[in-house]
Design an enzyme around this catalytic site. Structure first.
Site, mmCIF file in Angstrom:
data_model
loop_
_atom_site.group_PDB
_atom_site.id
_atom_site.type_symbol
_atom_site.label_atom_id
_atom_site.label_comp_id
_atom_site.label_asym_id
_atom_site.label_seq_id
_atom_site.Cartn_x
_atom_site.Cartn_y
_atom_site.Cartn_z
ATOM 1 C CB THR A 1 3.805 1.792 -10.560
ATOM 2 O OG1 THR A 1 2.803 1.916 -9.568
ATOM 3 C CG2 THR A 1 4.996 1.020 -10.023
ATOM 4 N NE ARG B 1 -2.597 1.605 -1.515
ATOM 5 C CZ ARG B 1 -2.069 1.665 -2.728
ATOM 6 N NH1 ARG B 1 -0.911 2.291 -2.913
ATOM 7 N NH2 ARG B 1 -2.664 1.104 -3.759
ATOM 8 C CB VAL B 2 1.800 -1.531 1.503
ATOM 9 C CG1 VAL B 2 2.749 -2.179 0.499
ATOM 10 C CG2 VAL B 2 2.585 -0.926 2.665
ATOM 11 N N GLY B 3 0.678 -0.664 -1.567
ATOM 12 C CA GLY B 3 0.098 -1.189 -2.788
ATOM 13 C C GLY B 3 0.829 -2.420 -3.276
ATOM 14 C CG ASP B 4 0.753 -3.211 -7.507
ATOM 15 O OD1 ASP B 4 0.465 -2.033 -7.257
ATOM 16 O OD2 ASP B 4 1.202 -3.578 -8.603
ATOM 17 N N GLY C 1 -1.339 0.763 -11.888
ATOM 18 C CA GLY C 1 -2.748 1.044 -11.665
ATOM 19 C C GLY C 1 -3.082 0.939 -10.197
ATOM 20 N N GLY D 1 -3.271 -0.741 -7.012
ATOM 21 C CA GLY D 1 -2.521 -1.896 -6.538
ATOM 22 C C GLY D 1 -3.329 -2.947 -5.829
#
Length: 337
Positions: free
Chosen positions: A190, A218-221, A242, A244
């Protein structure tokens, strides 16, 4: 006097020591504590794009948007923007967030066919009563705001996806992009960027194409305020990179800022947040990467990672024409190959 200050700053930067500057003459970026930091080695160019805004007396908010837009359009990296790798269904989706130090923020997630998610996130912040828009709704809003739809999946990314389909194994590797492990590009890098402008205002942004070969949806941070990014003018700002899911589980960037509020330095706050990740999931922490980068309101910078290999870039009035890369300290000293 100017020469002495710049010489001091350059020496401090190379030494990786304390990064605070005098607060005098704050209206002039060349004589202030204005500073930009960002994650990974491509943060060097992102910082340079952002610094062009700061050098003209622009705001931290405008600067981080400019840096993130550079990554989304010019980087051509398999982890960010138009050159990102797709999910397991071959669909490229983009996530981004932006936050001003006064608490205003906006984000988009699972956005398709829009080249600059960070700018859409800023429109969410400035033109809607909401913080986060996702999927088709985010795309609809972007088009209404004048952002063109375009095919972003590159032939190279599609080829990589088809190669992955031969095994369809999903196993993120620590710093896979950094260590050039063939066939293991699941680990994403990121772009998180934080800025302190000449007026003492803070802002931050995150942008990513997310984990390659992730489950569709999917959604990360990165687009989650408090997980991948948090900014508070009274204290400081933090961003993460990294895997998420770990940042979401720990509200990690918010945690780093709150630890700074309690008196920790940026470096101490990042380390304490990493320690919390390890305590909660000690076995998982051996197989994944988590990285934090922070800046406080005085311009001090710090970072920490679970595993060796996380680098960050910094640019300020004393850094000269090129940023310097710093490698963050890590809990586990040996980088996984």
């Amino acid at each position: 006097m100017m020469t002495t200050r710049r010489d001091f700053l350059q020496t401090s930067l190379l030494a990786g020591g304390a990064l605070a500057l005098p607060r005098a003459m704050r209206a002039d970026p060349a004589n202030s504590s204005a500073r930009i930091v960002s994650t990974w080695d491509f943060g060097v160019s992102a910082n340079q794009a952002a610094w062009q805004v700061i050098a003209k007396g622009g705001s931290a908010l405008d600067a981080v948007e400019a840096g993130a837009r550079w990554a989304e359009s010019e980087l051509c990296n398999p982890t960010v923007g138009r050159c990102g790798n797709p999910d397991r269904d071959g669909v490229l989706t983009l996530d981004a967030s932006i936050m001003d130090g006064d608490g205003r923020c906006g984000a988009v997630a699972a956005l398709q066919d829009i080249a600059h998610p960070v700018s859409v996130a800023r429109r969410v912040m400035e033109r809607t009563p909401h913080v986060l828009l996702v999927g088709e709704g985010a795309q609809q809003f972007a088009v209404q705001q004048g952002f063109p739809r375009e095919e972003l999946l590159t032939p190279e990314a599609e080829k990589a996806w088809r190669e992955w389909l031969k095994t369809a194994q999903y196993q993120p590797r620590i710093n896979a992009e950094r260590t050039k492990v063939p066939g293991n590009k699941e680990n994403h890098d990121t772009l998180g960027i934080l800025a302190l402008d000449a007026g003492g205002r803070l802002a931050g942004a995150c942008t990513t194409s997310g984990m390659a070969w992730k489950m569709h949806g999917r959604v990360g941070d990165s687009p989650i305020i408090g997980a991948g990014l948090y900014v508070d003018n009274e204290v400081g700002a933090a961003t993460a990179s990294g895997v998420g899911e770990e940042m979401i589980r720990n509200a990690a960037s918010f945690l780093v800022v709150e630890l700074m509020r309690q008196g920790r330095s940026p470096a101490e706050a990042c380390r304490e947040a990493i320690d919390r990740v390890v305590r909660k999931r000690p076995e998982a922490s051996r197989t994944l990467q988590v990285c934090f980068l922070a800046i406080n309101k005085n311009g001090d910078v710090g970072a920490h990672a679970l595993h060796k290999g996380f680098v960050y870039a910094m640019h300020d009035a004393g850094a000269g024409p090129h940023d310097k890369l710093h490698e963050a300290a890590s809990v586990y000293a040996t980088e996984q190959k």
